[in-house]
Scaffold this active site. Structure first.
Site, short mmCIF file in Angstrom:
data_model
loop_
_atom_site.label_atom_id
_atom_site.label_comp_id
_atom_site.label_asym_id
_atom_site.label_seq_id
_atom_site.Cartn_x
_atom_site.Cartn_y
_atom_site.Cartn_z
N ASP A 29 -77.28 32.44 -68.51
CA ASP A 29 -77.93 32.16 -67.23
C ASP A 29 -76.90 32.28 -66.10
O ASP A 29 -75.87 31.61 -66.11
CB ASP A 29 -78.53 30.76 -67.25
CG ASP A 29 -79.57 30.55 -66.16
OD1 ASP A 29 -79.30 30.96 -65.01
OD2 ASP A 29 -80.63 29.99 -66.44
N SER B 143 -84.39 31.69 -61.79
CA SER B 143 -84.38 31.76 -63.25
C SER B 143 -85.79 31.87 -63.83
O SER B 143 -85.98 32.52 -64.87
CB SER B 143 -83.69 30.52 -63.83
OG SER B 143 -82.32 30.53 -63.54
N THR C 78 -85.63 28.90 -68.10
CA THR C 78 -85.50 29.99 -69.07
C THR C 78 -86.17 29.69 -70.41
O THR C 78 -86.95 30.51 -70.90
CB THR C 78 -84.02 30.37 -69.27
OG1 THR C 78 -83.44 30.68 -68.01
CG2 THR C 78 -83.89 31.59 -70.18
N GLU D 204 -79.73 30.35 -75.07
CA GLU D 204 -79.29 30.43 -73.68
C GLU D 204 -78.00 29.67 -73.46
O GLU D 204 -77.87 28.50 -73.84
CB GLU D 204 -80.35 29.85 -72.73
CG GLU D 204 -79.94 30.01 -71.26
CD GLU D 204 -80.84 29.25 -70.30
OE1 GLU D 204 -81.04 29.75 -69.18
OE2 GLU D 204 -81.35 28.16 -70.65
N ASP E 249 -74.73 29.08 -65.35
CA ASP E 249 -75.38 29.03 -64.04
C ASP E 249 -74.99 27.78 -63.27
O ASP E 249 -74.71 27.84 -62.06
CB ASP E 249 -76.90 29.06 -64.25
CG ASP E 249 -77.68 28.99 -62.95
OD1 ASP E 249 -77.53 29.90 -62.13
OD2 ASP E 249 -78.43 28.01 -62.77
N HIS F 207 -73.22 27.77 -59.58
CA HIS F 207 -73.81 27.12 -58.41
C HIS F 207 -72.78 26.21 -57.73
O HIS F 207 -72.75 26.10 -56.50
CB HIS F 207 -75.03 26.30 -58.80
CG HIS F 207 -76.31 27.09 -58.86
ND1 HIS F 207 -76.88 27.67 -57.76
CD2 HIS F 207 -77.12 27.38 -59.91
CE1 HIS F 207 -78.00 28.30 -58.12
NE2 HIS F 207 -78.17 28.14 -59.42
N HIS G 159 -80.11 36.57 -63.97
CA HIS G 159 -79.62 36.89 -62.63
C HIS G 159 -78.13 36.57 -62.59
O HIS G 159 -77.57 35.99 -63.52
CB HIS G 159 -80.35 36.06 -61.56
CG HIS G 159 -80.28 34.58 -61.83
ND1 HIS G 159 -79.14 33.84 -61.61
CD2 HIS G 159 -81.20 33.73 -62.36
CE1 HIS G 159 -79.36 32.58 -61.97
NE2 HIS G 159 -80.60 32.49 -62.43
#
Length: 358
Positions: free
Chosen positions: A42, A83, A136, A249, A254, A258, A297
């Protein structure tokens, strides 16, 4: 006469050789994968992969893949996907609006590859380091108009007869609910075995959910080797004559991006790398497993520069605390892996997988 015989011999030999080559090519082209493992990093763009290579002393798992390509990630509503929409495109092969899970922009549910493989009689599983109701994993096992409807997604999971293995966090959405339902008890009554840790699992044949925490797990390396160990355990429990589908995942790549947290990003990438090695070791030994690695992404707009422009340093440089429109990598291994090279839309991934899988 001798010349004619020689010509005849050469023609026959050429025909036999061509037939043999065609036969081998057709055999290779028609080979199907019994098992499919999809791994999603992710927020993982090309720079996130390179952050691992840059900080590793040994060859990374990414360098073990024979084929690679790129995926375009824009959603139906935005050039920059979230996501939910990015994962939906991978899971069901349809673009949707940001925030929507497993359905088209007009709110029509679409079967995910997990659901389609279950219909084919394969066992199915999901392993994550976030809540199992997060965007996800929800894209593969649920259908909802909004990714934030965690309790509704948990209820759908509880009523999902086709899921065999589910490992992650998010216990609060099953037990601390506004409607007062205790979904854990409901799932026990419906034949699930539910635990707080992987070490408690006793029956590999039972439908099993492990929820290690109330919401998301702690970041790497504080959570230990959960992701590679959970992935290995899921493969062990799912492996059977009819084959299986597993989605794994690296959820908190991610989270680190962030936060523009370079140190945690590298730790999360190492954790994901260890998980990839577990999967590739199995796939190499098995010989009948398709492995596809990609991302929903990119997060953070990461790059590596020398701030002084003298080519003497390599600093992590973040350009945003959100997602970007950068396309993401796709890595593949196993039967049909060559189909994932080049540039593709994220909605094409499922069609390639379903074509290859038996």
């Amino acid at each position: 006469m001798k010349t004619r015989r020689l010509l005849a011999f050469l023609l026959i030999a050429t025909a036999l050789f061509s037939s043999s080559c065609c036969s081998n090519e057709e055999k290779e082209a028609s080979k199907k994968a019994k098992n499919v493992i999809v791994l999603i990093g992710d927020g993982m763009g090309p720079a996130q992969v390179y952050s691992l290579i840059l900080t590793s002393q040994e060859e990374t798992a990414f360098e073990r893949f024979p084929y690679s390509g790129f995926s375009i990630t824009k959603s139906a509503s935005n050039e920059i996907t979230d996501s939910a929409a990015g994962g939906t495109a991978i899971a069901v092969g349809k673009k949707t609006k940001n925030n929507m899970v497993g359905m088209t922009p007009d709110s029509i549910p679409v079967p995910s590859m997990l659901e389609m493989f279950a219909e084919r009689g394969k066992k199915t599983g999901v392993v994550v380091t976030c809540s199992v109701t997060h965007a996800t994993p929800a894209d593969f096992i649920a259908h909802n108009i909004a990714r934030g409807n965690n309790e509704e997604i948990a209820l759908e999971i509880a009523n999902k007869p086709i899921l065999n293995v589910l490992f992650g966090g998010g216990k609060k959405y099953f037990t601390e609910r506004k409607d007062g339902l205790d979904l854990i008890s409901k799932m026990w009554d419906n034949g699930w075995n539910i635990y707080d840790s992987l070490s408690q699992i006793e029956d590999n044949s039972a439908r099993t959910m492990v929820l290690t925490c109330r919401k998301h797990m702690v970041k790497a390396p504080e959570r230990g080797n959960f992701l590679p160990e959970a992935t290995a355990k899921a493969i062990e429990m799912l492996d059977n004559e009819n084959g299986f589908f597993l989605m794994v995942e690296g959820s908190q790549i991610d989270f680190a991006c962030h936060d523009n947290d370079s140190i945690t990003l590298v730790e999360e990438m190492k954790d994901f790398n260890n998980t990839l090695n577990v999967v590739l070791d199995f796939a190499e030994k098995d010989g009948n497993t398709l492995v596809v690695v990609t991302a929903d992404h990119e997060t953070g707009g990461l790059t590596f520069v020398d701030p002084q422009g003298k080519y003497t340093r390599t600093d992590f440089k973040w350009s945003t605390g959100s997602h970007s429109a950068i396309f993401v990598p796709v890595f593949s291994f196993g039967p049909g892996a060559e189909k994932f090279s080049g540039i593709m839309d994220n909605t094409e991934i499922i069609s390639k997988i379903m074509e290859i899988a038996q």
